[in-house]
Design an enzyme around this catalytic site. Structure first.
Site, PDB file in Angstrom:
ATOM      1  N   ASP A   1       7.172  10.877  79.336  1.00 37.54           N
ATOM      2  CA  ASP A   1       6.820  12.026  80.173  1.00 37.54           C
ATOM      3  C   ASP A   1       7.479  11.878  81.539  1.00 37.54           C
ATOM      4  O   ASP A   1       6.810  11.711  82.573  1.00 37.54           O
ATOM      5  CB  ASP A   1       5.289  12.121  80.299  1.00 37.54           C
ATOM      6  CG  ASP A   1       4.628  12.287  78.940  1.00 37.54           C
ATOM      7  OD1 ASP A   1       5.190  13.003  78.089  1.00 37.54           O
ATOM      8  OD2 ASP A   1       3.555  11.691  78.720  1.00 37.54           O
TER       9      ASP A   1
ATOM     10  N   LYS B   1       8.151   9.719  72.027  1.00 32.70           N
ATOM     11  CA  LYS B   1       7.501  11.034  72.050  1.00 32.70           C
ATOM     12  C   LYS B   1       8.085  11.875  73.171  1.00 32.70           C
ATOM     13  O   LYS B   1       8.124  11.448  74.324  1.00 32.70           O
ATOM     14  CB  LYS B   1       5.998  10.893  72.245  1.00 32.70           C
ATOM     15  CG  LYS B   1       5.273  12.238  72.149  1.00 32.70           C
ATOM     16  CD  LYS B   1       3.770  12.061  72.146  1.00 32.70           C
ATOM     17  CE  LYS B   1       3.177  11.986  73.514  1.00 32.70           C
ATOM     18  NZ  LYS B   1       3.200  13.260  74.247  1.00 32.70           N
TER      19      LYS B   1
ATOM     20  N   LEU C   1       4.668  19.319  71.330  1.00 31.13           N
ATOM     21  CA  LEU C   1       4.596  20.562  72.118  1.00 31.13           C
ATOM     22  C   LEU C   1       3.247  21.247  71.967  1.00 31.13           C
ATOM     23  O   LEU C   1       3.008  22.282  72.593  1.00 31.13           O
ATOM     24  CB  LEU C   1       5.737  21.508  71.719  1.00 31.13           C
ATOM     25  CG  LEU C   1       7.138  20.954  72.004  1.00 31.13           C
ATOM     26  CD1 LEU C   1       8.202  21.965  71.607  1.00 31.13           C
ATOM     27  CD2 LEU C   1       7.301  20.557  73.458  1.00 31.13           C
ATOM     28  N   LYS C   2       2.372  20.697  71.134  1.00 29.04           N
ATOM     29  CA  LYS C   2       0.994  21.210  70.982  1.00 29.04           C
ATOM     30  C   LYS C   2       0.981  22.733  70.859  1.00 29.04           C
ATOM     31  O   LYS C   2       0.404  23.443  71.688  1.00 29.04           O
ATOM     32  CB  LYS C   2       0.127  20.746  72.155  1.00 29.04           C
ATOM     33  CG  LYS C   2      -0.007  19.232  72.252  1.00 29.04           C
ATOM     34  CD  LYS C   2      -1.035  18.839  73.288  1.00 29.04           C
ATOM     35  CE  LYS C   2      -1.233  17.339  73.381  1.00 29.04           C
ATOM     36  NZ  LYS C   2      -0.106  16.599  73.984  1.00 29.04           N
TER      37      LYS C   2
ATOM     38  N   HIS D   1       0.165  26.478  70.064  1.00 27.41           N
ATOM     39  CA  HIS D   1      -1.115  27.184  70.045  1.00 27.41           C
ATOM     40  C   HIS D   1      -0.834  28.652  70.358  1.00 27.41           C
ATOM     41  O   HIS D   1      -0.711  29.031  71.519  1.00 27.41           O
ATOM     42  CB  HIS D   1      -2.066  26.569  71.093  1.00 27.41           C
ATOM     43  CG  HIS D   1      -3.480  27.025  70.951  1.00 27.41           C
ATOM     44  ND1 HIS D   1      -4.517  26.433  71.618  1.00 27.41           N
ATOM     45  CD2 HIS D   1      -4.045  28.009  70.207  1.00 27.41           C
ATOM     46  CE1 HIS D   1      -5.660  27.029  71.296  1.00 27.41           C
ATOM     47  NE2 HIS D   1      -5.390  27.990  70.446  1.00 27.41           N
TER      48      HIS D   1
ATOM     49  N   ILE E   1      -0.517  32.871  68.076  1.00 22.62           N
ATOM     50  CA  ILE E   1      -0.836  33.553  66.816  1.00 22.62           C
ATOM     51  C   ILE E   1       0.020  32.946  65.700  1.00 22.62           C
ATOM     52  O   ILE E   1       1.115  32.415  65.955  1.00 22.62           O
ATOM     53  CB  ILE E   1      -0.622  35.078  66.921  1.00 22.62           C
ATOM     54  CG1 ILE E   1       0.830  35.398  67.277  1.00 22.62           C
ATOM     55  CG2 ILE E   1      -1.583  35.696  67.939  1.00 22.62           C
ATOM     56  CD1 ILE E   1       1.160  36.890  67.164  1.00 22.62           C
ATOM     57  N   PRO E   2      -0.493  32.977  64.460  1.00 30.97           N
ATOM     58  CA  PRO E   2       0.217  32.295  63.363  1.00 30.97           C
ATOM     59  C   PRO E   2       1.692  32.681  63.235  1.00 30.97           C
ATOM     60  O   PRO E   2       2.543  31.813  62.996  1.00 30.97           O
ATOM     61  CB  PRO E   2      -0.594  32.710  62.127  1.00 30.97           C
ATOM     62  CG  PRO E   2      -1.991  32.884  62.651  1.00 30.97           C
ATOM     63  CD  PRO E   2      -1.826  33.488  64.017  1.00 30.97           C
TER      64      PRO E   2
ATOM     65  N   THR F   1      -7.529  13.807  74.817  1.00 29.02           N
ATOM     66  CA  THR F   1      -8.190  12.561  75.244  1.00 29.02           C
ATOM     67  C   THR F   1      -8.560  12.577  76.731  1.00 29.02           C
ATOM     68  O   THR F   1      -9.274  11.702  77.196  1.00 29.02           O
ATOM     69  CB  THR F   1      -7.294  11.342  74.940  1.00 29.02           C
ATOM     70  OG1 THR F   1      -5.958  11.673  75.303  1.00 29.02           O
ATOM     71  CG2 THR F   1      -7.350  10.984  73.482  1.00 29.02           C
TER      72      THR F   1
ATOM     73  N   ARG G   1      -5.035   2.035  76.384  1.00 29.99           N
ATOM     74  CA  ARG G   1      -4.804   1.293  77.626  1.00 29.99           C
ATOM     75  C   ARG G   1      -5.001  -0.195  77.381  1.00 29.99           C
ATOM     76  O   ARG G   1      -6.108  -0.614  77.019  1.00 29.99           O
ATOM     77  CB  ARG G   1      -5.798   1.752  78.712  1.00 29.99           C
ATOM     78  CG  ARG G   1      -5.539   3.160  79.238  1.00 29.99           C
ATOM     79  CD  ARG G   1      -4.248   3.202  80.032  1.00 29.99           C
ATOM     80  NE  ARG G   1      -3.921   4.534  80.546  1.00 29.99           N
ATOM     81  CZ  ARG G   1      -3.146   5.424  79.917  1.00 29.99           C
ATOM     82  NH1 ARG G   1      -2.626   5.170  78.741  1.00 29.99           N
ATOM     83  NH2 ARG G   1      -2.881   6.586  80.491  1.00 29.99           N
TER      84      ARG G   1
ATOM     85  N   GLN H   1      -6.939   9.825  81.684  1.00 29.30           N
ATOM     86  CA  GLN H   1      -7.506   9.717  80.338  1.00 29.30           C
ATOM     87  C   GLN H   1      -8.985   9.353  80.433  1.00 29.30           C
ATOM     88  O   GLN H   1      -9.363   8.443  81.173  1.00 29.30           O
ATOM     89  CB  GLN H   1      -6.756   8.646  79.531  1.00 29.30           C
ATOM     90  CG  GLN H   1      -5.291   8.961  79.290  1.00 29.30           C
ATOM     91  CD  GLN H   1      -5.074  10.039  78.233  1.00 29.30           C
ATOM     92  OE1 GLN H   1      -6.008  10.722  77.820  1.00 29.30           O
ATOM     93  NE2 GLN H   1      -3.837  10.207  77.812  1.00 29.30           N
TER      94      GLN H   1
ATOM     95  N   GLY I   1       2.019   5.987  76.974  1.00 32.54           N
ATOM     96  CA  GLY I   1       2.988   6.444  77.958  1.00 32.54           C
ATOM     97  C   GLY I   1       3.036   5.531  79.165  1.00 32.54           C
ATOM     98  O   GLY I   1       3.720   4.498  79.175  1.00 32.54           O
TER      99      GLY I   1
HETATM  100  O1  C5P Z   1       0.638   8.044  79.857  1.00 35.63           O
HETATM  101  P1  C5P Z   1      -0.348   8.140  78.743  1.00 35.63           P
HETATM  102  O2  C5P Z   1      -0.420   6.893  77.889  1.00 35.63           O
HETATM  103  O3  C5P Z   1      -1.718   8.618  79.188  1.00 35.63           O
HETATM  104  O4  C5P Z   1       0.265   9.290  77.818  1.00 35.63           O
HETATM  105  C1  C5P Z   1      -0.442   9.835  76.741  1.00 35.63           C
HETATM  106  C2  C5P Z   1       0.416  10.859  76.058  1.00 35.63           C
HETATM  107  O5  C5P Z   1      -0.309  11.372  74.941  1.00 35.63           O
HETATM  108  C3  C5P Z   1       0.821  12.052  76.906  1.00 35.63           C
HETATM  109  O6  C5P Z   1       2.167  12.322  76.570  1.00 35.63           O
HETATM  110  C4  C5P Z   1      -0.063  13.197  76.437  1.00 35.63           C
HETATM  111  O7  C5P Z   1       0.615  14.428  76.441  1.00 35.63           O
HETATM  112  C5  C5P Z   1      -0.369  12.791  75.004  1.00 35.63           C
HETATM  113  N1  C5P Z   1      -1.630  13.267  74.459  1.00 35.63           N
HETATM  114  C6  C5P Z   1      -2.861  12.975  75.011  1.00 35.63           C
HETATM  115  N2  C5P Z   1      -4.008  13.443  74.432  1.00 35.63           N
HETATM  116  C7  C5P Z   1      -3.937  14.150  73.301  1.00 35.63           C
HETATM  117  C8  C5P Z   1      -2.687  14.431  72.721  1.00 35.63           C
HETATM  118  C9  C5P Z   1      -1.547  13.961  73.325  1.00 35.63           C
HETATM  119  O8  C5P Z   1      -2.934  12.286  76.024  1.00 35.63           O
HETATM  120  N3  C5P Z   1      -5.041  14.545  72.685  1.00 35.63           N
END
Ligand code: C5P
Length: 235
Positions: free
Chosen positions: A10, A31, A59-60, A62, A64-65, A122, A183, A192, A212
């Protein structure tokens, strides 16, 4: 198994490429999320694929279908290994994504990417869910959305490590259970809310860990990555 760690890039493109070069030959999965994709577009994916990485394009989706099917079809042509949609869009939307991926991959003659349905971000805790009208605890909402994911034909889910064991039990041994919110002990959780260590996440049944900032913001990203690999090796 080092192949279960997915490093979330990111960052801007020069930083992402520098990280990719350092991790080349050590990591398999990178990713690409909205930050990088919206800045640089499909060429980002092509560069990383040329370097030999498998790419999770997060890209998550979300919408319409019909729109999601079109987006998924275009994404599949990029040759990525995993793609994400929000399960909260409903099973019809998840199914549209699955069908779009299959169609795009067939047209381009590439392998069909695995489809992951994001359950509850998360970063969200019970208060954040309540704010958007969900009175249930995160674990219950994750379960509800995992059913949506399954009915929609997703290959797996994205959830926090806290819910990984229930997801594994519900979805079976072959499902992908991908957990961000990881973590290493002693590191900063940042934004998070529902976190666990790499070892705990794998022990709970995660097939892949998305990590990340504990890697990308470390003084020595390669050393940080290797420490995490060592922590989960043998599990
Ligand atoms: O830096 P960090 O470890 O917090 O990055 C977590 C990655 O996971 C980010 O790229 C975030 O977009 C992704 N993510 C998330 N929670 C989700 C889905 C994806 O944190 N439910």
């Amino acid at each position: 198994m080092p192949h279960r760690i997915i490093i979330a890039l990111d960052t801007d493109m020069p930083t992402a490429l520098a990280l990719a070069e350092r991790l080349h030959g050590r990591a398999r999965w990178l990713k690409v999320g909205m930050t990088l994709f919206y800045a640089e577009g499909p060429s980002t994916v092509a560069r990383l694929r040329e370097m030999g990485f498998d790419v999770f394009l997060d890209l998550k989706l979300h919408d319409i279908p019909h729109q999601v099917a079109g987006a998924a079809s275009e994404i599949a042509r990029l040759g990525v290994g995993m793609v994400s949609v929000h399960a909260s869009g409903g099973s019809a939307m998840v199914r549209a994504a699955a069908e779009g991926l299959a169609e795009g991959a067939a047209k381009a003659g590439v392998a069909c990417p695995k489809l992951l349905a994001v359950t509850v971000l998360t970063s969200m805790d019970a208060a954040a869910l309540a704010e958007v009208g969900v009175p249930d605890p995160p674990a219950e909402q994750v379960l509800r959305l995992a059913h949506v994911a399954r009915h929609g034909g997703a290959d797996g889910v994205v959830c926090s490590p806290e819910e990984a064991a229930r997801m594994r039990a519900l979805l079976g041994a072959d499902a992908l259970v991908v957990t961000p919110g990881v973590r290493p002990a002693g590191s900063d959780a940042g934004d998070q809310a529902r976190v666990a260590t790499p070892r705990a996440a794998v022990a709970a049944g995660a097939s892949h860990l998305v990590i990340g900032r504990p890697i990308t913001a470390a003084d020595n990203p390669v050393a940080a990555y290797e420490r995490i690999v060592a922590e989960v090796s043998g599990l």
